[in-house]
Motif scaffolding. Structure first.
Motif, PDB file in Angstrom:
ATOM      1  N   PHE A  39      74.803 -52.299  63.409  1.00 30.23           N
ATOM      2  CA  PHE A  39      74.317 -53.138  64.068  1.00 30.23           C
ATOM      3  C   PHE A  39      75.950 -54.194  64.372  1.00 30.23           C
ATOM      4  O   PHE A  39      76.513 -54.580  63.740  1.00 30.23           O
ATOM      5  N   HIS A 155      67.866 -57.156  72.964  1.00 33.21           N
ATOM      6  CA  HIS A 155      68.985 -58.045  72.494  1.00 33.21           C
ATOM      7  C   HIS A 155      69.140 -59.454  73.120  1.00 33.21           C
ATOM      8  O   HIS A 155      69.274 -60.679  72.472  1.00 33.21           O
ATOM      9  N   SER A 164      67.210 -58.366  62.898  1.00 34.52           N
ATOM     10  CA  SER A 164      67.467 -56.538  62.416  1.00 34.52           C
ATOM     11  C   SER A 164      67.725 -56.702  61.439  1.00 34.52           C
ATOM     12  O   SER A 164      67.546 -57.829  60.349  1.00 34.52           O
ATOM     13  N   ASN A 166      67.991 -52.956  57.930  1.00 38.59           N
ATOM     14  CA  ASN A 166      68.794 -51.368  57.517  1.00 38.59           C
ATOM     15  C   ASN A 166      67.934 -51.683  56.088  1.00 38.59           C
ATOM     16  O   ASN A 166      68.253 -51.673  55.493  1.00 38.59           O
ATOM     17  N   TRP A 295      66.730 -50.830  62.303  1.00 42.68           N
ATOM     18  CA  TRP A 295      65.549 -51.912  63.378  1.00 42.68           C
ATOM     19  C   TRP A 295      65.848 -53.032  63.659  1.00 42.68           C
ATOM     20  O   TRP A 295      66.674 -53.441  62.822  1.00 42.68           O
ATOM     21  N   SER A 296      65.409 -53.033  64.734  1.00 43.81           N
ATOM     22  CA  SER A 296      65.340 -54.592  64.887  1.00 43.81           C
ATOM     23  C   SER A 296      64.115 -55.221  65.203  1.00 43.81           C
ATOM     24  O   SER A 296      63.163 -53.897  66.134  1.00 43.81           O
TER      25      SER A 296
END
Length: 371
Positions: A39, A155, A164, A166, A295-296
């Motif tokens: 991200f 977003h 978000s 990870n 992920w978000s």
């Protein structure tokens, strides 16, 4: 959560360098694809080391704001560039100070005016879009991308707020595809957050369609009891009408879930109101046995509960903790049982099986092209 380490411990360094970065195996993972590298928020003032599809990469942002990705190796003595520092025009090796531009070309050697033309490392195409960093993993080194990265507008959509994170999984990437394309497990694994009546989940009306290299799974569950996450974010009563829409792409999945008050909007209406959760799931292979999970979660907010996103993000992270525990335990058991670990499919496996066939088709096409 995954915390990338820049410098590898000496005990892990092999005496024979890996050739995977120079010659990716066309039979392992689909190539000529955009994969999620991270991200935007992860790239600040330090280099970031990650391995994608068996290839060691360093990510960084220049002083001008440009995101770059190079192979994580100085061409002088092979120190990982991720052990160095980020400067205005590139990344500087932490051993002898060679400075590399986003193109991979060395642009400065301290104490030496002439820079050999071969003083360069491999550069990857990267694009920053919708606060996601995408990396193009080509079949042929240096090949230009054949298409633009996917769009993910939520977003940047003012109707949503998002958070978000990870994970680093000790499991193959396709096990996560299986998990996300089959949300019937919510009633068993996620009782404290987004679960609900397990029997209702297993018997949900389900429609699976395929188009190109994508798969879409739609599940409708009217008359559901609102699970804890939904209650924390929206003033539901005793019941709600829930939907789950999962879209699979080779490099990521988009999951749109939510609910409306019974008797209001139809749950198959694309313009329905109510509580919405839009999940982005970037699944990027690291090795045959490990992967990255970026992920978000983007959520709508109720006028009377404007801070609901904090509860949604907190419970989303808890949900993914539960998933990782399940999937890693599953894979350990698969390794333990070996050839005995055969699978018996049931009705909820349609989406995951179609996704596996797509990946197998792409790999077969790559092997044919390589021959």
């Amino acid at each position: 959560m995954n915390t990338p380490t820049a410098c590898i411990p000496l005990s892990e360094i092999k005496t024979k360098p890996s050739t995977s970065a120079a010659a990716p195996d066309p039979g392992r993972f689909p190539l000529d694809q955009w994969y999620v590298a991270g991200f935007s928020s992860e790239l600040a003032d330090k280099p970031l080391a990650r391995t994608f599809l068996g290839q060691k990469v360093v990510l960084f942002r220049t002083g001008a704001g440009q995101v770059a990705a190079l192979e994580d190796r100085c061409c002088h003595r092979s120190l990982p560039l991720s052990c160095g520092t980020v400067e205005g025009t590139g990344v500087r090796c932490g051993y002898h100070g060679m400075l590399y531009a986003p193109s991979g070309q060395c642009i400065e050697i301290p104490g030496q005016e002439r820079i050999p033309s071969k003083a360069r490392v491999r550069a990857y195409h990267v694009v920053e879009k919708n606060q996601i960093v995408w990396i193009w993993m080509p079949k042929a080194e240096g090949a230009e991308p054949t298409r633009t990265p996917p769009d993910y507008p939520y977003h940047d959509d003012p109707r949503y707020k998002f958070g978000s994170g990870n994970y680093h999984y000790q499991a193959p990437w396709q096990l996560i595809h299986d998990n996300l394309l089959d949300l019937s497990h919510l009633g068993y694994v996620h009782l404290k957050t987004i679960g609900g009546n397990a029997r209702l989940h297993m018997n949900a009306e389900m429609k699976v369609t395929s188009e190109g290299d994508g798969v879409k799974v739609v599940r409708l569950m009217p008359g559901s009891t609102p699970p804890p996450t939904y209650k924390a974010a929206w003033p539901f009563g005793e019941q709600c009408d829930r939907w789950q829409e999962i879209e699979f792409d080779v490099s990521h999945l988009r999951i749109w879930t939510g609910a409306v008050e019974p008797g209001t909007d139809a749950i198959d209406d694309p313009g329905r109101g109510g509580f919405h959760m839009r999940g982005f799931h970037g699944i990027t292979p690291e090795t045959d046995d490990t992967c990255h999970y970026f992920w978000s979660m983007s959520s709508t907010k109720h006028p009377d509960m404007p801070d609901n996103i904090e509860a949604v993000i907190e419970q989303t992270a808890f949900t993914f903790d539960e998933d990782r525990a399940i999937i890693e335990a599953q894979y350990r058991n698969m390794l333990q049982f070996g050839e005995r670990a055969t699978w018996t499919d049931i009705h909820v496996d349609v989406g995951g099986n179609r996704a596996r066939r797509i990946v197998a088709k792409l790999l077969e096409q790559q092997r044919g092209g390589a021959a």
